[in-house]
Design a protein around this motif. Structure first.
Motif, PDB file in Angstrom:
ATOM      1  N   HIS A 127      -1.524  14.696   8.855  1.00  0.00           N
ATOM      2  CA  HIS A 127      -2.618  14.360   9.764  1.00  0.00           C
ATOM      3  C   HIS A 127      -2.339  13.032  10.436  1.00  0.00           C
ATOM      4  CE1 HIS A 127      -7.009  14.105  10.743  1.00  0.00           C
ATOM      5  NE2 HIS A 127      -6.755  12.816  10.682  1.00  0.00           N
ATOM      6  N   ASN A 128      -2.297  13.030  11.767  1.00  0.00           N
ATOM      7  CA  ASN A 128      -2.202  11.750  12.464  1.00  0.00           C
ATOM      8  C   ASN A 128      -3.619  11.379  12.893  1.00  0.00           C
ATOM      9  OD1 ASN A 128      -1.842   9.600  14.150  1.00  0.00           O
ATOM     10  ND2 ASN A 128      -0.023  10.448  15.145  1.00  0.00           N
ATOM     11  N   VAL A 129      -4.090  10.251  12.421  1.00  0.00           N
ATOM     12  CA  VAL A 129      -5.512   9.927  12.626  1.00  0.00           C
ATOM     13  C   VAL A 129      -5.886   9.765  14.093  1.00  0.00           C
ATOM     14  CG1 VAL A 129      -5.839   8.894  10.364  1.00  0.00           C
ATOM     15  CG2 VAL A 129      -5.138   7.438  12.264  1.00  0.00           C
ATOM     16  N   ARG A 145      -1.142   3.475  -6.483  1.00  0.00           N
ATOM     17  CA  ARG A 145      -1.308   2.522  -7.576  1.00  0.00           C
ATOM     18  C   ARG A 145      -2.708   2.491  -8.151  1.00  0.00           C
ATOM     19  NH1 ARG A 145      -1.032  -2.528  -7.497  1.00  0.00           N
ATOM     20  NH2 ARG A 145      -1.442  -2.726  -5.281  1.00  0.00           N
ATOM     21  N   GLU A 183     -11.553  -0.169   3.056  1.00  0.00           N
ATOM     22  CA  GLU A 183     -10.824  -1.258   2.399  1.00  0.00           C
ATOM     23  C   GLU A 183     -10.937  -2.539   3.220  1.00  0.00           C
ATOM     24  OE1 GLU A 183      -9.187  -2.097  -0.203  1.00  0.00           O
ATOM     25  OE2 GLU A 183      -9.518  -0.253  -1.307  1.00  0.00           O
ATOM     26  N   LYS A 184     -10.587  -3.623   2.593  1.00  0.00           N
ATOM     27  CA  LYS A 184     -10.550  -4.884   3.329  1.00  0.00           C
ATOM     28  C   LYS A 184      -9.243  -4.952   4.130  1.00  0.00           C
ATOM     29  CE  LYS A 184      -8.060  -8.102   0.476  1.00  0.00           C
ATOM     30  NZ  LYS A 184      -7.951  -9.368  -0.146  1.00  0.00           N
ATOM     31  N   ALA A 188      -1.780  11.929   5.552  1.00  0.00           N
ATOM     32  CA  ALA A 188      -0.953  10.884   6.161  1.00  0.00           C
ATOM     33  C   ALA A 188      -0.091  11.600   7.179  1.00  0.00           C
ATOM     34  CB  ALA A 188      -0.101  10.161   5.125  1.00  0.00           C
ATOM     35  N   ARG A 189       0.720  10.840   7.921  1.00  0.00           N
ATOM     36  CA  ARG A 189       1.462  11.498   9.003  1.00  0.00           C
ATOM     37  C   ARG A 189       2.588  12.403   8.506  1.00  0.00           C
ATOM     38  NH1 ARG A 189       2.583   6.656  12.981  1.00  0.00           N
ATOM     39  NH2 ARG A 189       2.773   5.764  10.908  1.00  0.00           N
ATOM     40  N   ALA A 249      -7.899   4.488   3.130  1.00  0.00           N
ATOM     41  CA  ALA A 249      -6.918   3.602   2.477  1.00  0.00           C
ATOM     42  C   ALA A 249      -5.779   3.325   3.438  1.00  0.00           C
ATOM     43  CB  ALA A 249      -6.397   4.236   1.195  1.00  0.00           C
ATOM     44  N   MET A 250      -6.136   2.808   4.594  1.00  0.00           N
ATOM     45  CA  MET A 250      -5.091   2.463   5.568  1.00  0.00           C
ATOM     46  C   MET A 250      -5.546   1.310   6.446  1.00  0.00           C
ATOM     47  SD  MET A 250      -5.228   5.997   7.637  1.00  0.00           S
ATOM     48  CE  MET A 250      -4.096   5.460   8.894  1.00  0.00           C
ATOM     49  N   GLY A 275      -4.405   7.932   4.265  1.00  0.00           N
ATOM     50  CA  GLY A 275      -3.422   7.002   3.714  1.00  0.00           C
ATOM     51  C   GLY A 275      -3.024   7.457   2.317  1.00  0.00           C
ATOM     52  N   THR A 295      -0.404   8.738   1.188  1.00  0.00           N
ATOM     53  CA  THR A 295       0.961   8.494   0.717  1.00  0.00           C
ATOM     54  C   THR A 295       1.183   7.003   0.472  1.00  0.00           C
ATOM     55  OG1 THR A 295       1.773   8.197   2.975  1.00  0.00           O
ATOM     56  CG2 THR A 295       1.855  10.429   2.087  1.00  0.00           C
ATOM     57  N   GLY A 296       0.140   6.193   0.686  1.00  0.00           N
ATOM     58  CA  GLY A 296       0.290   4.735   0.665  1.00  0.00           C
ATOM     59  C   GLY A 296       0.292   4.128  -0.734  1.00  0.00           C
ATOM     60  N   ASP A 297       0.503   2.833  -0.738  1.00  0.00           N
ATOM     61  CA  ASP A 297       0.615   2.064  -1.974  1.00  0.00           C
ATOM     62  C   ASP A 297      -0.708   2.036  -2.755  1.00  0.00           C
ATOM     63  OD1 ASP A 297       1.860  -0.115  -3.643  1.00  0.00           O
ATOM     64  OD2 ASP A 297       0.205  -1.240  -2.762  1.00  0.00           O
ATOM     65  N   LEU A 298      -1.797   1.808  -2.050  1.00  0.00           N
ATOM     66  CA  LEU A 298      -3.098   1.717  -2.721  1.00  0.00           C
ATOM     67  C   LEU A 298      -3.460   3.053  -3.380  1.00  0.00           C
ATOM     68  CD1 LEU A 298      -5.624  -0.202  -3.050  1.00  0.00           C
ATOM     69  CD2 LEU A 298      -6.647   1.190  -1.260  1.00  0.00           C
TER      70      LEU A 298
HETATM   71  P1  NAD Z   1       0.320   1.392   3.005  1.00  0.00           P
HETATM   72  O1  NAD Z   1       1.015   0.875   4.223  1.00  0.00           O
HETATM   73  O2  NAD Z   1       1.081   1.551   1.743  1.00  0.00           O
HETATM   74  O3  NAD Z   1      -0.323   2.813   3.349  1.00  0.00           O
HETATM   75  C1  NAD Z   1      -0.842   3.149   4.613  1.00  0.00           C
HETATM   76  C2  NAD Z   1      -1.049   4.643   4.716  1.00  0.00           C
HETATM   77  O4  NAD Z   1      -1.513   4.981   6.028  1.00  0.00           O
HETATM   78  C3  NAD Z   1       0.216   5.474   4.494  1.00  0.00           C
HETATM   79  O5  NAD Z   1      -0.144   6.617   3.751  1.00  0.00           O
HETATM   80  C4  NAD Z   1       0.621   5.876   5.925  1.00  0.00           C
HETATM   81  O6  NAD Z   1       1.362   7.057   5.964  1.00  0.00           O
HETATM   82  C5  NAD Z   1      -0.731   6.055   6.562  1.00  0.00           C
HETATM   83  N1  NAD Z   1      -0.731   5.976   8.029  1.00  0.00           N
HETATM   84  C6  NAD Z   1      -0.304   4.968   8.825  1.00  0.00           C
HETATM   85  N2  NAD Z   1      -0.481   5.286  10.140  1.00  0.00           N
HETATM   86  C7  NAD Z   1      -1.049   6.516  10.167  1.00  0.00           C
HETATM   87  C8  NAD Z   1      -1.498   7.397  11.212  1.00  0.00           C
HETATM   88  N3  NAD Z   1      -1.423   7.061  12.514  1.00  0.00           N
HETATM   89  N4  NAD Z   1      -2.053   8.577  10.860  1.00  0.00           N
HETATM   90  C9  NAD Z   1      -2.154   8.918   9.559  1.00  0.00           C
HETATM   91  N5  NAD Z   1      -1.747   8.151   8.541  1.00  0.00           N
HETATM   92  C10 NAD Z   1      -1.199   6.964   8.837  1.00  0.00           C
HETATM   93  O7  NAD Z   1      -0.973   0.478   2.828  1.00  0.00           O
HETATM   94  P2  NAD Z   1      -1.796   0.176   1.465  1.00  0.00           P
HETATM   95  O8  NAD Z   1      -1.164  -0.968   0.781  1.00  0.00           O
HETATM   96  O9  NAD Z   1      -1.980   1.438   0.712  1.00  0.00           O
HETATM   97  O10 NAD Z   1      -3.194  -0.358   2.043  1.00  0.00           O
HETATM   98  C11 NAD Z   1      -4.174   0.476   2.629  1.00  0.00           C
HETATM   99  C12 NAD Z   1      -5.437  -0.344   2.887  1.00  0.00           C
HETATM  100  O11 NAD Z   1      -5.894  -0.874   1.663  1.00  0.00           O
HETATM  101  C13 NAD Z   1      -5.247  -1.553   3.797  1.00  0.00           C
HETATM  102  O12 NAD Z   1      -6.444  -1.745   4.530  1.00  0.00           O
HETATM  103  C14 NAD Z   1      -5.063  -2.713   2.833  1.00  0.00           C
HETATM  104  O13 NAD Z   1      -5.446  -3.946   3.402  1.00  0.00           O
HETATM  105  C15 NAD Z   1      -6.011  -2.286   1.741  1.00  0.00           C
HETATM  106  N6  NAD Z   1      -5.704  -2.864   0.423  1.00  0.00           N
HETATM  107  C16 NAD Z   1      -4.561  -2.520  -0.253  1.00  0.00           C
HETATM  108  C17 NAD Z   1      -4.318  -3.026  -1.506  1.00  0.00           C
HETATM  109  C18 NAD Z   1      -3.094  -2.639  -2.292  1.00  0.00           C
HETATM  110  O14 NAD Z   1      -3.036  -3.009  -3.462  1.00  0.00           O
HETATM  111  N7  NAD Z   1      -2.140  -1.943  -1.734  1.00  0.00           N
HETATM  112  C19 NAD Z   1      -5.241  -3.909  -2.085  1.00  0.00           C
HETATM  113  C20 NAD Z   1      -6.395  -4.242  -1.383  1.00  0.00           C
HETATM  114  C21 NAD Z   1      -6.618  -3.700  -0.133  1.00  0.00           C
END
Ligand code: NAD
Length: 490
Positions: free
Chosen positions: A84-86, A20, A147-148, A45-46, A117-118, A12, A14-17
Motif C-alpha cells: 500500500h502506498n499511502v 520492535r 506517533e510523535k 507498507a510500499r 507508525a510512519m 508502516g 515493515t518499519g522499526d517501531l
Molecule cells: P521506519 O522508517 O522504520 O518505518 C517507516 C515505515 O513507513 C516503513 O514500513 C516504510 O515502508 C513505510 N513507508 C514509508 N513511506 C511510505 C509510503 N509512501 N507508503 C506506505 N508506506 C510507507 O520508521 P519507525 O522508526 O518505525 O518510525 C515510525 C514512526 O514512529 C515515526 O513517526 C517515528 O518518529 C515514530 N517513533 C518511532 C520509534 C522507534 O523506536 N522506532 C520511537 C518513537 C516514535
C-alpha cells in the motif's frame, strides 16, 4: 481478561517501531487473553510482501517472548499483509476490501484501530483517505493512534491537527507519548493521591524544588539525519518532560479518569510561566556533546562528527531549564529538568526536595541538615526512595541521613507491561488518560516556541560538554544560582 475485538491496520508495518514494539505488544496482549480469536492485523507498507513472509517477520519479532512455536504460529495466522502506498488513492479501495472481508471473517463488529507508525508527513493524507474511501465504519469504534513528533512548532502542529480533525473527532485520536505508558510515570498519581502524608505536603510550603532528569548514555547513533533537524528541545521537552511536569503539578482530579485528569493537566500546563525572549538565557541551558575526555576509557566522537550531522551543527543534544508554575500551589517552586545524549549514565528519575527544618538542633549544627528527598525512579530500575535524617548511633546527638528505598526486582520490572502494550490496551478500551490531548500539545508548543525562536537567532559555541559527563557546567550553575544543586550526580 475480557476479549477485545478489533481490526488493527498498521501503516508502516515493515518499519522499526512495528517490529520492535507493536508486534511484541500485540503478542503480550494475546498471551494474556485480551486478544483471542476475534482480532486481525493488516500490515501495510510500499513493499510487496506475501502474507507468509509477513507472518515470518512477525514471528521473528516475538521470538524471545513466545510460549511455543505453535502458539506463535497461531498468533501470526491473524496477520495479513497489504502492499500500500499511502499517497495512492486507489490503494485504499484494496485495503477497504480486505478490511471488510476480515471484519466479516473474524466478526469484528466494525471496530477499527488505525496505527500510523510512519513519518508524520503522511498523517494528514492517510486520515483523509481513510474517511474519503470509507474505511471508517459506521458501526463499532474507529480510533487513530499516531506517533510523535506532532509538528515541529505550534503552527505546524495546528496544521497537522486540522488535517486529522477533518476526518477524526478529538476523542478518536490517540497521540502516543510512550513515557505516559511507563508504569512509574503512571505511579506518580498513586504516590500523590494514595498517601495523605505526601499529598498534604505537595505544595510550595513544604517543597523547595523538583528535579527531573531524563538522561541517555548513547549518542544519536544512526539517527543523526533526523535528529539534526529536531534537537533535544523539540524531541524531549515539548512532550515527555512537560507531560511529567503536568502530572506532578496538577491538582487532584475528582476521579482517576481521562476527562478529569486531562482537565487538571491542562490547567497546570496553562499555569506554566511563558518566558519573555530576554528571560530565555537565564532559565534555559543548551548543550551539544563533544568527544569524550582524553583520559576516558572510551574514545567517543563528538556530535558534529556523527553520520549525517552538519560539521558546524547548532543543534542541541542537551537541554536543561527552570520552569515556574504560577498558581497557588507552586508559586516560586522551581521545576528543574535536564535531558541529553551521551551523558554519564542512562536513567530517568524525579527528585523532590523538601524544605529544611527551620533550625538544626543537633550536634553537627555547623551546617544545615540535609534536605529530605523523595525520589521516583522511572528507568531502568523502577522504584522509590526517601531520605530522612536520623540519629547516628553513639554518645552525642549527631544526625546521619538514611535512605529508605524500594526498587522493584529485575523480575518484576521484566514482567511489568511494556509501555506500548499498556497504551494499545488503553486504546482498545477507549481510555485516553495516557495519551496527549490537542490542548496539551498546543500549550506545550507555545511554551517551547519562545525558546526555540530565541535560540535560533543566536549562534552558540558548541560543543560545550564532553561525552560521558552530565552536560555543560551552565546546567550546574542554573541551580547553584538559586542555592541548590542537582541531587543525582552519577
Ligand atoms: P521506519 O522508517 O522504520 O518505518 C517507516 C515505515 O513507513 C516503513 O514500513 C516504510 O515502508 C513505510 N513507508 C514509508 N513511506 C511510505 C509510503 N509512501 N507508503 C506506505 N508506506 C510507507 O520508521 P519507525 O522508526 O518505525 O518510525 C515510525 C514512526 O514512529 C515515526 O513517526 C517515528 O518518529 C515514530 N517513533 C518511532 C520509534 C522507534 O523506536 N522506532 C520511537 C518513537 C516514535
Amino acid at each position: 481478561n475480557t476479549e477485545k475485538k478489533a481490526l488493527f491496520t498498521i501503516f508502516g508495518g515493515t518499519g522499526d517501531l512495528a517490529k520492535r514494539k507493536l508486534y511484541p505488544s500485540l503478542y503480550r496482549l494475546y498471551k494474556k487473553g485480551y486478544l483471542k480469536k476475534q482480532f486481525a492485523v493488516i500490515g501495510t507498507a510500499r513493499r510487496e510482501w506475501t502474507d507468509d513472509f509477513y507472518r515470518e517477520i512477525v514471528i521473528d519479532s516475538i521470538r524471545d517472548i513466545t510460549d511455543s512455536p505453535e502458539h506463535a504460529l497461531k498468533f501470526a495466522s491473524h496477520f495479513y499483509y497489504q502492499s500500500h502506498n499511502v499517497t495512492d488513492v486507489n490503494h485504499y479501495d484494496t485495503l477497504k476490501k480486505l478490511s471488510n472481508k476480515l471484519d466479516e471473517e473474524y466478526q469484528l463488529n466494525g471496530n477499527r484501530l488505525f496505527y500510523l507508525a510512519m513519518s508524520p508527513n503522511f498523517f494528514g493524507i492517510i486520515s483523509q483517505n481513510l474517511k474519503d474511501r470509507d474505511l471508517i465504519t459506521t458501526c463499532g469504534f474507529n480510533r487513530l493512534i499516531i506517533e510523535k513528533p506532532f509538528g515541529h512548532d505550534f503552527e505546524s502542529a495546528l496544521k497537522l491537527n486540522n488535517q486529522i480533525r477533518a476526518s477524526f473527532e478529538e476523542n478518536q485520536i490517540y497521540r502516543i507519548d510512550h513515557y505516559l505508558g511507563k508504569e512509574m510515570v503512571q505511579n506518580i498519581s498513586a504516590v500523590r493521591f494514595g498517601n495523605y502524608i505526601i499529598e498534604s505536603m505537595w505544595n510550595s510550603r513544604y517543597i523547595d524544588n523538583i528535579q527531573i532528569t531524563l538522561s541517555e548514555s548513547l549518542g544519536v547513533e544512526e539517527r543523526g539525519g533526523y535528529y539534526d533537524t529536531s534537537g533535544a528541545l523539540r524531541d524531549m521537552l515539548q512532550n515527555h518532560i512537560l507531560q511529567i511536569i503536568s502530572l506532578l503539578a496538577m491538582e487532584p482530579p475528582t476521579r482517576l479518569e481521562d476527562k478529569e485528569i486531562r482537565t487538571e493537566k491542562i490547567k497546570a500546563l496553562r499555569a506554566v510561566r511563558l518566558f519573555e525572549p530576554n528571560e530565555v538565557t537565564g532559565h534555559m541551558v543548551r548543550g551539544q556533546y563533544g568527544p569524550s575526555l582524553d583520559d576516558s576509557s572510551e574514545n567517543l566522537n563528538g556530535y558534529r562528527e556523527e553520520i549525517n550531522v552538519a560539521p558546524d551543527s547548532q543543534t542541541e543534544t542537551f537541554v536543561a531549564g527552570k520552569i515556574l508554575i504560577d498558581n497557588f500551589r507552586w508559586m516560586d517552586v522551581p521545576f528543574y529538568f535536564r535531558t541529553g545524549k551521551r551523558l554519564a549514565k542512562k536513567g530517568t528519575q524525579i527528585d523532590i526536595e523538601f524544605k529544611n527544618v527551620p533550625l538544626n538542633l543537633f550536634d553537627n549544627n555547623d551546617e544545615p541538615l540535609p534536605a529530605n528527598i523523595l525520589t521516583i525512579y522511572i528507568q531502568p530500575t523502577e522504584g522509590f526512595s526517601l531520605e530522612l535524617n536520623t540519629k547516628k548511633i553513639g554518645l552525642g546527638l549527631e544526625t546521619e541521613t538514611l535512605k529508605l528505598e524500594h526498587k522493584h526486582s529485575a523480575e518484576t520490572t521484566a514482567n511489568s507491561p511494556e509501555a506500548y502494550e499498556k497504551l494499545i490496551l488503553d486504546c482498545l478500551n477507549g481510555d485516553s488518560t495516557n495519551f496527549t490531548h490537542w490542548d496539551e500539545v498546543a500549550t506545550s508548543w507555545k511554551f517551547v516556541d519562545v525558546i526555540r525562536e530565541h535560540w535560533d537567532n543566536e549562534t552558540v559555541n558548541f560543543p560545550n560538554y564532553a561525552s560521558g559527563s552530565m552536560g555543560p557546567t551552565a546546567s550546574e550553575q542554573l541551580l547553584i544560582t538559586d542555592g541548590f544543586k542537582w541531587h543525582w550526580c552519577p
